[in-house]
Motif scaffolding. Structure first.
Motif, PDB file in Angstrom:
ATOM      1  N   LEU A 186      32.083 -23.360  15.059  1.00  0.00           N
ATOM      2  CA  LEU A 186      31.813 -23.628  16.919  1.00  0.00           C
ATOM      3  C   LEU A 186      31.009 -22.936  17.180  1.00  0.00           C
ATOM      4  CD1 LEU A 186      35.331 -21.032  18.325  1.00  0.00           C
ATOM      5  CD2 LEU A 186      35.116 -23.026  18.934  1.00  0.00           C
ATOM      6  N   THR A 187      30.181 -24.115  18.105  1.00  0.00           N
ATOM      7  CA  THR A 187      28.966 -23.250  19.078  1.00  0.00           C
ATOM      8  C   THR A 187      30.058 -22.836  20.402  1.00  0.00           C
ATOM      9  OG1 THR A 187      29.130 -25.386  19.438  1.00  0.00           O
ATOM     10  CG2 THR A 187      28.010 -25.256  17.585  1.00  0.00           C
ATOM     11  N   PHE A 188      30.563 -23.195  21.039  1.00  0.00           N
ATOM     12  CA  PHE A 188      31.263 -23.048  22.638  1.00  0.00           C
ATOM     13  C   PHE A 188      31.892 -22.111  22.819  1.00  0.00           C
ATOM     14  CE2 PHE A 188      32.575 -23.692  27.254  1.00  0.00           C
ATOM     15  CZ  PHE A 188      32.047 -23.743  27.965  1.00  0.00           C
ATOM     16  N   ILE A 189      33.076 -21.206  23.561  1.00  0.00           N
ATOM     17  CA  ILE A 189      33.543 -20.056  22.725  1.00  0.00           C
ATOM     18  C   ILE A 189      34.166 -20.248  24.901  1.00  0.00           C
ATOM     19  CG2 ILE A 189      35.416 -19.059  22.511  1.00  0.00           C
ATOM     20  CD1 ILE A 189      33.840 -18.611  19.545  1.00  0.00           C
ATOM     21  N   ASP A 190      34.875 -20.068  25.257  1.00  0.00           N
ATOM     22  CA  ASP A 190      35.128 -19.711  26.863  1.00  0.00           C
ATOM     23  C   ASP A 190      36.677 -19.456  27.350  1.00  0.00           C
ATOM     24  OD1 ASP A 190      35.228 -18.884  29.152  1.00  0.00           O
ATOM     25  OD2 ASP A 190      34.138 -21.377  30.263  1.00  0.00           O
ATOM     26  N   LEU A 191      36.275 -18.007  27.089  1.00  0.00           N
ATOM     27  CA  LEU A 191      37.949 -16.819  27.098  1.00  0.00           C
ATOM     28  C   LEU A 191      38.356 -16.483  28.466  1.00  0.00           C
ATOM     29  CD1 LEU A 191      38.024 -15.684  24.049  1.00  0.00           C
ATOM     30  CD2 LEU A 191      38.998 -18.212  24.233  1.00  0.00           C
ATOM     31  N   SER A 192      36.735 -17.181  29.383  1.00  0.00           N
ATOM     32  CA  SER A 192      36.931 -16.384  30.812  1.00  0.00           C
ATOM     33  C   SER A 192      38.369 -16.256  31.606  1.00  0.00           C
ATOM     34  CB  SER A 192      36.138 -17.057  31.389  1.00  0.00           C
ATOM     35  OG  SER A 192      34.433 -16.528  30.577  1.00  0.00           O
ATOM     36  N   GLN A 193      38.169 -15.216  32.543  1.00  0.00           N
ATOM     37  CA  GLN A 193      39.960 -15.653  33.393  1.00  0.00           C
ATOM     38  C   GLN A 193      40.562 -16.041  32.806  1.00  0.00           C
ATOM     39  OE1 GLN A 193      39.460 -15.088  36.855  1.00  0.00           O
ATOM     40  NE2 GLN A 193      37.225 -16.114  37.567  1.00  0.00           N
ATOM     41  N   ASN A 194      41.338 -15.270  31.987  1.00  0.00           N
ATOM     42  CA  ASN A 194      43.152 -14.938  31.688  1.00  0.00           C
ATOM     43  C   ASN A 194      43.191 -12.985  31.522  1.00  0.00           C
ATOM     44  OD1 ASN A 194      43.856 -17.454  30.003  1.00  0.00           O
ATOM     45  ND2 ASN A 194      41.687 -17.016  30.134  1.00  0.00           N
ATOM     46  N   GLN A 195      44.261 -13.049  31.172  1.00  0.00           N
ATOM     47  CA  GLN A 195      44.410 -11.333  30.990  1.00  0.00           C
ATOM     48  C   GLN A 195      44.486 -11.141  29.410  1.00  0.00           C
ATOM     49  OE1 GLN A 195      48.560 -11.404  32.882  1.00  0.00           O
ATOM     50  NE2 GLN A 195      47.501 -13.181  34.292  1.00  0.00           N
ATOM     51  N   LEU A 196      43.717 -11.800  28.079  1.00  0.00           N
ATOM     52  CA  LEU A 196      43.448 -11.527  27.223  1.00  0.00           C
ATOM     53  C   LEU A 196      43.021 -10.012  26.925  1.00  0.00           C
ATOM     54  CD1 LEU A 196      41.938 -14.475  26.050  1.00  0.00           C
ATOM     55  CD2 LEU A 196      44.216 -13.807  25.614  1.00  0.00           C
ATOM     56  N   GLN A 197      43.588  -8.906  25.875  1.00  0.00           N
ATOM     57  CA  GLN A 197      43.373  -7.319  25.372  1.00  0.00           C
ATOM     58  C   GLN A 197      42.362  -7.120  24.732  1.00  0.00           C
ATOM     59  OE1 GLN A 197      46.690  -5.669  26.689  1.00  0.00           O
ATOM     60  NE2 GLN A 197      47.509  -6.135  28.513  1.00  0.00           N
ATOM     61  N   GLY A 198      42.366  -5.810  24.292  1.00  0.00           N
ATOM     62  CA  GLY A 198      41.705  -5.578  22.472  1.00  0.00           C
ATOM     63  C   GLY A 198      40.377  -5.517  22.288  1.00  0.00           C
ATOM     64  N   GLN A 199      40.089  -5.313  21.745  1.00  0.00           N
ATOM     65  CA  GLN A 199      38.471  -4.918  21.630  1.00  0.00           C
ATOM     66  C   GLN A 199      37.480  -6.359  20.864  1.00  0.00           C
ATOM     67  OE1 GLN A 199      37.383  -1.398  19.837  1.00  0.00           O
ATOM     68  NE2 GLN A 199      38.972  -0.479  19.925  1.00  0.00           N
ATOM     69  N   LEU A 200      36.344  -6.017  21.312  1.00  0.00           N
ATOM     70  CA  LEU A 200      35.252  -7.942  21.803  1.00  0.00           C
ATOM     71  C   LEU A 200      35.377  -8.086  19.647  1.00  0.00           C
ATOM     72  CD1 LEU A 200      32.730  -7.544  24.060  1.00  0.00           C
ATOM     73  CD2 LEU A 200      34.599  -8.912  23.803  1.00  0.00           C
TER      74      LEU A 200
END
Length: 729
Positions: free
Chosen positions: A527-541
């Motif tokens: 993976l070189t590009f990850i976009d998880l923006s604008q969701n309701q995801l939880q937890g720690q980075l």
């Protein structure tokens, strides 16, 4: 008497150089001289060339059986380096000389002019340089002269016009300059002429029309002609292929070109031809390939094109054509390739398109087409590429495509397609690319176990797809780019997605995914590009899939909490990072600040970060273009390493924090800075440190509100910040 006999013998040797060469300089010595001029023979191709064997048995050498004279020397494709020996001139019976596809350099030996028997001279694909030797005009019996792909310079040689028996002349792929001489129209037997890929200028001489035996003519690529095609081109009655692409031709296509009844391919791509398509092209009944793309043709497709019954390729893309695509396009019996993209076509696509059973590629993108896709585009099961991007097409994806086993690329994004994504779509065995973004597709992601191994790219962005992603998504084992953003997918991201080991881009942003990130996602290696923006995801980075190859990582506007993990710094190629608008706490890791020497975008705004911004990277360069820390609880001073961002920094936003410092005068030499926001902090003191006309010349937004600055704001600054002034256009 004896003296007279000697004089007669010398005179005979002078008149008959073949006899002289044979007795004075043997052919095997001439060949050994050729070998000695070669500095590298990586394939040991000339290992057999030695005096212990007959030269007629040497590799690449052919002799006439009766007199054992060398008639052919073929050293093509042996990766030989060196010079071409002038002793070749002693091979007086040589009729064919080819050294193509090697690394011979230097000048072409003028001594070759003595090879009066030479019929073929092929020096192509080497690195010969200098000008063409004028002495070679003595090769009056030459049929083939090929100098393609060398480094020859100077004007196009006039010497070749004195070779009356030429059939094949290739001077392309060099650095010849100047104009095409009018004498290039005087060959009686010439069948092939290539001048493309040089630096020619001036008009195309009308005398070219005198080459009435010409079958192939190549004039384009990198040449910069003046004017258009001369009407005399229509005199080339034997012409089968004509290529004048990318050579700055202007004007309209002359109607006289319709006389070329035997023309198989007409290629005039990337010129500045303008005006309506001439209807006389329809008289070219033998035409198989018609490419008029990348011009400024206007008007409609002429009805006379209906006569082009043998046409297999029609490329009219990147013009200014308008009107409907004529129905007869769908009735062309031999049509295999149709490219009409980037025009202004309206109306519906001819509904019989593809019924001929031979269609392989269709690209109708960037027009204003409406209606539905034709139902029989793949009736012959030969269709490989279907592209209809950026139109006004509506309706469902045709069910008939479900039987199109040949289909490899389907790109129908930016339309008004509706209905669900058929289950059969991802089961087509040769599928490589699917682009259906920016439509009105509904339903769920197809649940299928039969996935083609070739499928590498899926884009379903900005539709109305919903529901959870099925576990079968893990079967897309070779997908490299997966874009599902801008939908209404919900539920957890299935752990099976971690099986996509070839994945380089994953975009799940702007959906309704929820819950924690499954640990299986950490298995991603490419993976070189990850976009998880604008969701309701939880937890720690710390649970996020980060590795050393990631360059873009966005997870803004979710429900992540806890500290920013130092493991993020393991992404050594990270270029853009956006963790904004989550619930992150703690300090900004020192190693992350040090990554500013590589990072261009860092947005940590809208969290609950605290502590002091580290200034530990003051010894490093800074590539930051955008730094946003707005809306946290950061304290201390603004780090002075920002002064080193003087070649790239455009946006600096540290508003709504608790930073206590004086105005950062060290930013005054950053001429790229457009946005500077310091509001709602505890900055203090005066700002009377800037210099008019030399400071922050590109600044457009400055926000200093809600601080503790004192003194006057120098009015002269407003006159130097000219980028803030809106000018009327």
């Amino acid at each position: 008497m004896q003296l007279l006999l000697w004089l007669l013998l010398l005179l005979q040797l002078h008149i008959h150089p073949a006899l002289s060469g044979a007795r004075i300089f043997p052919e095997y010595r001439a060949l050994l001289s050729v070998k000695s001029s070669i500095t590298e023979d990586p394939l040991s191709a000339l290992s057999s060339w030695n005096a212990s064997t007959s030269h007629c048995t040497w590799s690449g050498v052919t002799c006439q059986p009766s007199n054992r004279r060398v008639t052919v020397l073929d050293l093509s494709g042996l990766n030989l380096c060196g010079k071409l020996s002038p002793d070749l001139a002693h091979l007086h019976f040589l009729s064919n000389l080819s050294v193509a596809y090697n690394w011979f350099s230097g000048a072409i030996p003028a001594e070759l002019s003595s090879l009066s028997a030479l019929r073929v001279l092929n020096l192509s694909s080497n690195v010969f340089n200098g000008t063409f030797p004028s002495q070679l005009s003595l090769l009056r019996n030459l049929r083939v002269l090929d100098l393609y792909n060398n480094n020859m310079t100077g004007d196009l040689p006039l010497a070749v016009t004195q070779m009356p028996n030429l059939r094949h002349l290739h001077l392309g792929g060099n650095f010849f300059s100047g104009g095409i001489p009018s004498q290039y129209g005087q060959w009686e037997f010439l069948e092939y002429l290539a001048l493309s890929g040089n630096e020619l200028q001036g008009p195309i001489p009308r005398e070219v029309g005198n080459l009435t035996n010409l079958r192939e003519l190549y004039m384009g690529y990198y040449n910069m002609y003046e004017g258009g095609l001369p009407p005399e081109i229509g005199n080339l009655s034997e012409l089968v292929r004509f290529d004048a692409a990318s050579c700055s031709l202007t004007g309209e296509i002359p109607p006289e070109i319709s006389r070329l009844q035997k023309l198989d391919t007409l290629f005039l791509q990337v010129n500045t031809l303008s005006g309506p398509l001439t209807v006389e092209l329809g008289k070219l009944v033998s035409l198989k390939s018609l490419d008029l793309s990348n011009n400024v043709f206007t008007g409609k497709i002429p009805m006379s094109f209906a006569e082009l019954k043998n046409l297999t390729l029609l490329d009219l893309f990147r013009n200014k054509l308008h009107g409907a695509i004529p129905e007869f396009i769908g009735d062309m019996p031999e049509l295999e390739v149709l490219q009409l993209w980037e025009n202004n076509f309206t109306g519906i696509i001819p509904q019989r398109l593809g019924k001929n059973g031979k269609l392989q590629l269709v690209d109708l993108s960037s027009n204003k087409l409406t209606g539905t896709l034709p139902p029989d585009m793949c009736s012959g099961n030969r269709l490989e590429t279907l592209i209809s991007l950026e139109n006004f097409l509506f309706g469902p994806i045709p069910e008939s495509l479900g039987k199109c086993q040949s289909l490899s690329r389907i790109r129908m994004g930016d339309n008004f397609l509706n209905g669900s994504i058929p289950r059969w779509l991802f089961a087509l065995p040769n599928l490589v690319q699917v682009e259906l973004q920016n439509n009105y597709l509904t339903g769920q992601f197809p649940d299928t176990d039969s996935i083609p191994a070739s499928l590498g790219q899926i884009s379903l962005s900005n539709n109305r797809l919903s529901g959870p992603l099925p576990p079968s998504i893990g079967n897309f084992s070779d997908v490299q780019k997966l874009s599902l953003d801008g939908n209404k997918f919900s539920g957890r991201i299935p752990p099976q997605i971690g099986r996509l080991q070839q994945l380089s881009k994953l975009d799940l942003s702007h959906n309704e995914f929820s819950g924690p990130i499954a640990p299986e996602l950490s298995q991603w290696k490419s993976l070189t590009f990850i976009d998880l923006s604008q969701n309701q995801l939880q937890g720690q980075l710390s649970t996020l899939p980060l590795n050393s190859s990631v360059s873009i990582f966005f997870s803004a506007r979710n429900e992540f909490y806890g500290n920013i993990p130092t493991s993020l710094c393991n992404a050594t190629f990270l270029d853009a990072l956006d963790l904004s608008h989550n619930h992150l706490t703690g300090t900004i890791p020192r190693c992350l600040i040090e990554m500013s020497k590589n990072l261009t975008v860092m947005d940590l705004g809208g969290n609950n970060l605290s502590g002091v911004i580290s200034d530990s990277c003051s010894d490093y360069a800074c590539d930051l273009q955008i730094l946003v820390l707005n809306g946290n609880q950061l304290q201390g001073k603004l780090p002075k390493f920002l002064a080193k961002c003087n070649t790239n920094l455009e946006v600096l936003d540290v508003g709504n924090n608790r930073i206590e410092d004086t105005f950062p005068c060290y930013l005054k030499n950053i001429h790229t800075l457009r946005v500077l926001i310091l509001r709602s902090n505890q900055f203090y003191g005066s700002i009377n440190c800037l210099e008019a006309d030399t400071t922050l010349s590109n600044l457009q937004i400055l926000d200093l509100a809600s601080n503790h600055f004192v003194g006057k704001f120098p009015i002269r600054y407003f006159f130097s910040w000219k980028a803030m002034i809106e000018t009327e256009k």
